[in-house]
Enzyme design. Sequence first.
Site, short mmCIF file in Angstrom:
data_model
loop_
_atom_site.label_atom_id
_atom_site.label_comp_id
_atom_site.label_asym_id
_atom_site.label_seq_id
_atom_site.Cartn_x
_atom_site.Cartn_y
_atom_site.Cartn_z
CD GLN A 182 4.77 17.55 9.06
OE1 GLN A 182 6.14 17.42 9.26
NE2 GLN A 182 4.65 18.17 7.82
CB CYS A 328 -0.43 22.59 1.29
SG CYS A 328 -0.19 21.11 1.57
#
Length: 396
Positions: A182, A328
């Site tokens: 990220q 996810c």
Amino acid sequence: MSKRERVYLDYAATTPVRQEVLDVMLDIYKNEYGNPSSFYQEGQKAAKIVSNARDTVAACIGAQASEVYFTSCGTESDNWAIKGAAASLASKGKHIITSKIEHHAVIHPCEALAKQGYEITWIEVDQDGLVNPDDVRSAIRPDTILVTIMMANNEIGTVQPIGEIGKICKEKKVLFHTDAVQAAGALKIDVKDLNVDLMSFSGHKIYAPKGVGALYIRKGVRIANLLDGGAQEKNKRGGTENVAAIAGFAKAFELATTELEENSAKLSELRDSLMNQILAEIPYARINGHKSKRLPNNVNISFEFIEGESILLMLDFSGYSCSSGSACTSGSLDPSHVLLAIGLPHEIAHGSLRVTFGKDSRQEHVDNLVKDLKEIVKKLRDMSPLYSDFLKNGRN
């Protein structure tokens, strides 16, 4: 709620492929189809493309080209770093340190190793999701072989003190891995300044395609192979290279690094505008994550008395693509492990919304989202028995 053209606000989950990246990839798909392992001209052209991409990625993170290994994704990079270090250093010890708010690409490999006899220490975080470097120092033992702490949290956006943690690990002679999936493209990355030994990346978070990533392995660090089967990636990662995707990843990383300062300033303005408007206009809402030590594009909010899934469905109907946390685990009905780790009770953690901005995000998207969110939250609370009980009885 007005229905309008769709607005994508889930850039932490994935990003569209940039045109500049697509152009690079299409040229390779059309004209450079050779196998990089082949000796003849077509193969050597493909090998040169991969080599140039390695140079580019290395320059973006302050590394040597020989320290960059291409993978299929961030999850593979995390697994390789953690399992590879564990296998390579098992004779020294079987103790690994991580935090309670890691991505599942780190949590699950650690849990798998625990079943094989490794001991995992799960570091607590504070109410903002920050790891205290002193807690890491205290947890290190003579048999500690690896510390793995993410650079920035994918759900609440909190940026960790990686440089400080890395310095501690360096002093203690313990390998240090960070998941920078990220952080790439959002934060300045210099592997030497951060004192990291291993760092994971993923292409589809920075406007490259899905199916490509990278692992930085500091020179001198030896970890076991995750994939065997060929001499690719200096005999470390078998499998024919995805040449076009690798070149696209490198192009995307180069663009993200060049544009980092400008993009971060723009995204920070949108982030702060959304947080301020929500706190001012929607009661019983709270921002999750550190207020300033956070990714420039991340806003995570919890709305009391309502379910996050209901918010997402109504936002989707109104034309917004948002999420309640990690893509996810979006199929799970359990509350986010990250929100529970920062101390939110289950009922509030269930009412969370994550908004992440990107290249095409604009101020009007923020303003319209707040307007529609106010209506959605009001409608859901009007149907909520929890909210009805609260209005009648107050907090117990």
